[in-house]
Structures are given as structure tokens and as C-alpha cells.
Design an enzyme around this catalytic site. Structure first.
Site, PDB file in Angstrom:
ATOM      1  N   TYR A  94       0.106  35.755  18.840  1.00  0.00           N
ATOM      2  CA  TYR A  94       1.360  35.078  19.183  1.00  0.00           C
ATOM      3  C   TYR A  94       1.035  33.870  20.055  1.00  0.00           C
ATOM      4  O   TYR A  94       0.191  33.948  20.953  1.00  0.00           O
ATOM      5  CB  TYR A  94       2.299  36.012  19.952  1.00  0.00           C
ATOM      6  N   GLU A 118       4.139  34.393  14.997  1.00  0.00           N
ATOM      7  CA  GLU A 118       5.599  34.253  14.954  1.00  0.00           C
ATOM      8  C   GLU A 118       6.095  33.240  13.940  1.00  0.00           C
ATOM      9  O   GLU A 118       7.305  33.191  13.669  1.00  0.00           O
ATOM     10  CB  GLU A 118       6.157  33.921  16.344  1.00  0.00           C
TER      11      GLU A 118
END
Length: 376
Positions: A94, A118
Site C-alpha cells: 500500500y 490500492e
């Protein structure tokens, strides 16, 4: 490929990039996995379990970064970790770059290849590597919000579900996506008076179909949102614009007008937050109070339930890790447009348009960046 998994060092972050089960799959495919000593301790996985799965244990993060071609993490690399990245090294984790210019600049300077969980997409338009943590964060938001309403945490002293003869708390959830629906499931289960707000009618129809008469829905416009927020005991922010900074939907003036002792939980804080009064907090100091409203804005909420979160995340990331390891990043990205959407930074170029627009930096299309010969 040589894959390295360092121990997470963000405050109260206990998840780990690869579980022993993932390591077993990767090493069985012929790849090498280096795990930093005690990296799995936070999810109750011992070094011996990793060794039994085929991993090699290294003592320090420096060794892991230095000896690995691909780094697999959970949270965005902190400054000390970014300094260990090298040109053309692959980082898979992430990132949440839009509200983080310092991290973005360091990744640009590193000339590493940075793929963000993401922003990887799928055929149905979902975000498959964000979804498992959105499920966890959505469910946790109600647990956290319920605690914030308790008197000892600065709240008004309200039980979310009420009791016989006493009305339940009013919960407003902004956003009817994965976070919102999982938050609603928990809020309804606890007996709260629950409303989901969204600006997509089709999303609201799906929410109605899923929850039926146990939930209320409202179309998101300024009038409706303010009316609902001011009447709420708990507001959960679960909005998302993939890759971009979250819109500030709840103003400081609205917060000021909320009832004293009410609470807000900003699940969008990783992308800057959707309340104007939001600022990132940690699990060690998760809340603060502004205008008598308790704010919970922990940027790594799923880290509190690290074992559940790590296994859920690995279920989603493992196929991509295997593909990247087998093909190398360039071939894997060129063969899969959805994985290519995850590419945020490569060789000093930023390839995510939303990040570039949020930070006002030059944008280079991923195909163009991949076609440019690498030069250290």
C-alpha cells in the site's frame, strides 16, 4: 526471483507482507523468500514456521532490502525504508501517495518500481487488493465508534443499540462501497439506527437490496448530508476516489454544529480524510476532540487485528506476487492492464494521474514509462 519481506515499523503495525502459507506457495514455485527476523511475530507466526515454509531468515531490514529484487510490505515505506530502496527494485505494498508528497518524492528519487495495492483494478471495476482491508476497516469503524461514544473516551455516554425503552444511536455512514456496507453490517447487528449516504443511485439500490428494511439510504448532496450529520451520534467516513485524495465532505463548521459527545470515524484518513477536521492518529493515541466531537482517525486501522488482516490481505495479493515473480515486473505489467493500474512510480516517473493531479506533479503514462529504457 528473490523476494524480501521486512518487518513493519509503523507505530502499532503488526501485519506482515507474506504469511507462511504464501511463502510456501512462492518457494514451491522456485523463488527465494527472505523474511526479516520476527516479522511474523505480530500475527503469531514464528520464524520457524517461515523456515518450515521454505523462507530464509535475515536479521535486519537492511539485509532484506539489499538482497531482494522485490520487496513485499503492507504499509507505505517510512523514510528510513525508502532510503534503502534502489533503482529498478520492485516495491509491492500500500502506498496512498496522494496526501503524502514527502513519500512520493522519495520514491521518485529512489528510481524504484512501486506498485500500489490500492490502485490495482479488476474486470468488475473493484479494487481487489484494497477490498479485504476495506472489509476489516469498515467493520472496525463501528467497534471504534461505539467505544468513542462511551463517557470514558469523551463521548456522550451512549450505547449504540440502546435498550428497551431507550432509543438506539443514530449512525450515518458516508459511502456505500466496501467500507460502508461492512460498517452497516456491524451497526445494524448492534441495533443502531443506520443510514448510508452515497451519490450513486445504483449503489443505494444495491444497499437496499442487501439490507432491506434494516437500513435507511439517502442521496448525498450538501443539504441531505448536513442534515444527517448534525442529527447523528456517530458518523463514519468511507469515501474513496481511487488513488486521489479523499474529498472533504464534512466541513469544520458542520463538526462544530454536531451534538456534544458525538463521534466521527474517518476510514478515509489514508487518503487524507473526508472530514475537514481529520488528522492521522495511531493506535497508541487514536482519538482527539474538536468542538466536543470525538475524532478517531487511525491510519492503519486493520493493524489492530493483524492476524485476521494479514491472512485476508495475503489471500488477495498472493496471485499477483506469483505473477510478478514469474514474469518480472515489466512483462507482468504489460500483460495485465489491471495490474498496470497499480503502477504508481517507476524510474523517477509518476504514472498515476490522480496522484499527479493531487500533488501537482508531472504525469507520465505507464505504457510510456515502461517503454523507456531504464538508466540508473
Amino acid at each position: 526471483m528473490i523476494i524480501g519481506v521486512p518487518k513493519e515499523i509503523k507505530v502499532h503495525e503488526y501485519r506482515v507482507g507474506m504469511t507462511p502459507a504464501s511463502v510456501k506457495e512462492v518457494t514451491s514455485a522456485g523463488h527465494t523468500v527472505y523474511i526479516q527476523q520476527s516479522a511474523g511475530q505480530g500475527i503469531a507466526c514464528s520464524d520457524q514456521e517461515y523456515i518450515d515454509a521454505g523462507a530464509v531468515i535475515l536479521a535486519t531490514a537492511e539485509e532484506v532490502f539489499a538482497q531482494s529484487e522485490m520487496i513485499v510490505k503492507v504499509k507505505e515505506p517510512l523514510a528510513v525504508e525508502r532510503a534503502m530502496l534502489r533503482p529498478d527494485q520492485l516495491l509491492f505494498t500500500y502506498l496512498h501517495l496522494a496526501p503524502d508528497p514527502a513519500q512520493t518524492q522519495d520514491l521518485i528519487n529512489s528510481k524504484a518500481v512501486c506498485i500500489a495495492y490500492e490502485t490495482v483494478t479488476s474486470d468488475n471495476g473493484s479494487l481487489p487488493l484494497l477490498a479485504p482491508m476495506s472489509e476489516v476497516a469498515g467493520r472496525m469503524s463501528i467497534q471504534a465508534g461505539a467505544a468513542c461514544l462511551e463517557k470514558s473516551h469523551g463521548g456522550v455516554g451512549l450505547l449504540l443499540g440502546g435498550v428497551a425503552g431507550v432509543a438506539p444511536a443514530k449512525v450515518v455512514i458516508i459511502g456505500g462501497g466496501v467500507v460502508g456496507c461492512n460498517a452497516a453490517q456491524m451497526a445494524i447487528g448492534l441495533g443502531a439506527d443506520t443510514t448510508i449516504v452515497d451519490n450513486n443511485i445504483d449503489t443505494l439500490r444495491k444497499v437496499n437490496a442487501q439490507f432491506g428494511s434494516t437500513i435507511k439510504t439517502a442521496y448525498s448532496n450538501k443539504y441531505n448530508l448536513e442534515s444527517l450529520v448534525l442529527d447523528a451520534d456517530l458518523v463514519v467516513g468511507g469515501v474513496l476516489i481511487p488513488g486521489a485524495a479523499a474529498p472533504k465532505l464534512v466541513s469544520a463548521d458542520m463538526i462544530k454544529k454536531m451534538r456534544a459527545g458525538s463521534a466521527v470515524v474517518d476510514v478515509a484518513i489514508d487518503q487524507g480524510g473526508c472530514f475537514e477536521t481529520s488528522k492521522a492518529t495511531t493506535h497508541s493515541d487514536p482519538t482527539y476532540i474538536i468542538d466536543d466531537v470525538v475524532h478517531y482517525c487511525v491510519a492503519n486501522m486493520p493493524g489492530a487485528v493483524a492476524r485476521t488482516s494479514a491472512f485476508a490481505l495475503n489471500n488477495a495479493t498472493l496471485p499477483y506476487i506469483l505473477r510478478l515473480a514469474k514474469l518480472g515486473y515489466k512483462e507482468a505489467l504489460l500483460a495485465d492492464d489491471h495490474l498496470k493500474n497499480g503502477l504508481n512510480v517507476i524510474h523517477g516517473k509518476v504514472t498515476n494521474l490522480s496522484v499527479c493531479e493531487s500533488l501537482n506533479i508531472p504525469y507520465v503514462a505507464a505504457d510510456e514509462a515502461l517503454a523507456t529504457p531504464f538508466s540508473a
